[in-house]
Design an enzyme around this catalytic site. Structure first.
Site, short mmCIF file in Angstrom:
data_model
loop_
_atom_site.label_atom_id
_atom_site.label_comp_id
_atom_site.label_asym_id
_atom_site.label_seq_id
_atom_site.Cartn_x
_atom_site.Cartn_y
_atom_site.Cartn_z
N HIS A 132 10.89 -11.56 3.43
CA HIS A 132 11.64 -12.82 3.54
C HIS A 132 13.09 -12.67 3.07
O HIS A 132 13.92 -13.55 3.34
CB HIS A 132 10.94 -13.94 2.77
CG HIS A 132 11.01 -13.82 1.27
ND1 HIS A 132 9.99 -13.33 0.50
CD2 HIS A 132 12.00 -14.15 0.39
CE1 HIS A 132 10.32 -13.37 -0.78
NE2 HIS A 132 11.55 -13.86 -0.87
N ASP A 162 4.61 -9.46 3.25
CA ASP A 162 5.96 -9.77 2.75
C ASP A 162 6.67 -8.53 2.21
O ASP A 162 7.38 -8.59 1.20
CB ASP A 162 5.92 -10.86 1.68
CG ASP A 162 7.29 -11.51 1.48
OD1 ASP A 162 8.12 -11.46 2.41
OD2 ASP A 162 7.54 -12.07 0.39
N SER A 239 13.42 -11.67 -5.79
CA SER A 239 12.50 -11.20 -4.77
C SER A 239 12.85 -9.78 -4.34
O SER A 239 13.99 -9.48 -3.99
CB SER A 239 12.56 -12.13 -3.55
OG SER A 239 12.03 -13.39 -3.86
#
Length: 398
Positions: A132, A162, A239
């Site tokens: 993402h 992911d 992230s």
């Protein structure tokens, strides 16, 4: 000539009292340390300066020059943590093909910029981050710890886990020490490094608060990952950055936070992240085994509600298990004869009690090879053979 120091009886008494108190404090301290005890397989010795315990077999202990073990752990990985900057062009939807002939001058496309973190794996220039972070980006740049900005290429990404793979030019990049997430237990130290909110090289610390969290528990049921849960602060921009243990080994890739909770962050186990990244670097994609069913965890309350629904005509003889609620037409599960209302008991010879366990066994299977399921239908056990198909992207069913 110096005169001898003569103390009065009162001063002598006070001196002896203080000396005795000091000895009492030291004895009490040593007794307290000794009363803590330690496992017989990990003998603990202490000196005047520090307490030592041997590192687990096969793991090099951190040097003790710096008493702050977290600073030492971060120093081992810091150079491998990078910032991922993305640029996404958003076209001007009001633009007319005749604008350069008539009307106002053309306006440039708007630019959306994003930022995340990544882990540089070594000299080959391979980087792991989250899907993402880079999905939809028209350009990617990588900011290194020493201030260099280099161009990056997204080799591939996998929405199901992911994970994304980025390639930069090979160089004299350091290799981070990698740990084993399977050895992690709740209560151990956890250290997160990343670039949250644009603040590069931010370090936060906490503990491992849980392991084996399913994607449905985390709130992202479309993913196929069991997560490490930590209370180390993970904010937007973290992230793709690493989660470390107290020895400075990477045990996970930080990926998600829950907006409805404070102090909860989640990381993909490093073994899973590396396995997915290897496929991306090799082939540019990841193929996941796919059966084509939708499942729920059966509970006594759910069983009662389902059996009270006359339209279902469902007879369940147990309160717990994995209930199939939908079978996709022409899917491997449909071909094998799986039906709505079946209870799955084993997958590939492994007993399963939750949808997460079924999902994990399907993910561990091999595309195109038989996978044996034991199911219970109308309180009768049956054995079915499913041939999982490959699916890329982001399937909504298992």
């Amino acid at each position: 000539m110096l005169k001898p120091l003569i103390l009065s009886p009162r001063v002598w008494g006070l001196s002896l009292f203080l000396l005795g108190g000091g000895v009492g404090l030291w004895v009490g301290r040593l007794s307290a340390l000794g009363s803590q005890g330690s496992p017989s397989s990990f003998p603990v010795t202490f000196t005047a300066t520090h307490i030592e315990s041997p590192a687990p077999q096969g793991v090099s202990p951190l040097p003790l020059d710096n008493p702050n073990f977290m600073a030492q752990a971060v120093a081992q990985v810091g150079e491998s943590v990078v910032r991922i900057d993305t640029v996404t062009l958003a076209p001007d939807l009001d633009r007319s093909p005749f604008q350069h002939w008539f009307g106002r001058p053309q306006q440039p496309d708007s630019i959306d910029r994003g930022s995340g973190s990544g882990l540089l794996l070594g000299r080959e220039g391979r980087i792991i981050t989250n899907a993402h972070v880079v999905e939809g980006a028209d350009g990617v740049e990588v900011a290194l710890r020493d201030g260099q900005i280099v161009a990056g290429t997204v080799v591939g990404l996998d929405r199901v886990t992911d994970i994304a793979a980025i390639q930069i030019a090979a160089g004299n990049w350091s290799t981070p020490p990698l740990g084993r997430s399977v050895a992690v237990v709740p209560g151990q130290w956890a250290i997160a490094i990343g670039n949250p909110l644009g603040l590069d090289n931010t370090v936060t610390a906490g503990i491992i608060s849980a392991v084996g969290r399913s994607s449905s528990q985390v709130g992202i049921p479309d993913k196929r990952v069991t997560f490490i849960q930590t209370d180390a602060a993970i904010n937007p921009g973290n992230s793709g950055g690493p989660l470390l243990n107290d020895r400075g080994e990477v045990i996970g890739i930080n990926t998600a936070i829950r907006s409805d909770a404070q102090g909860l962050g989640f990381a993909i186990p490093i073994e899973k992240a590396l396995a997915i990244a290897e496929q991306l670097f090799t082939t540019g994609k990841v193929e996941h085994p796919f059966m084509g069913i939708q499942m729920v965890n059966l509970t006594p309350e759910l069983r009662q509600k389902l059996q009270n629904d006359a339209t279902l005509r469902l007879k369940l003889h147990q309160d717990n298990g994995v209930l199939v609620v939908r079978v996709l037409a022409e899917s491997p599960a449909a071909v094998a004869g799986l039906q709505s209302g079946d209870l799955i008991e084993t997958v590939g010879g492994v007993a399963v009690a939750t949808t997460g366990e079924v999902q994990a066994q399907v993910e561990a299977s091999v595309v195109g090879e038989p996978l044996t399921l034991v199911i219970r239908r109308s309180n009768q056990a049956q054995t079915l053979t499913v041939i999982p198909q490959a699916v890329s992207g982001e399937p909504s069913l298992d």
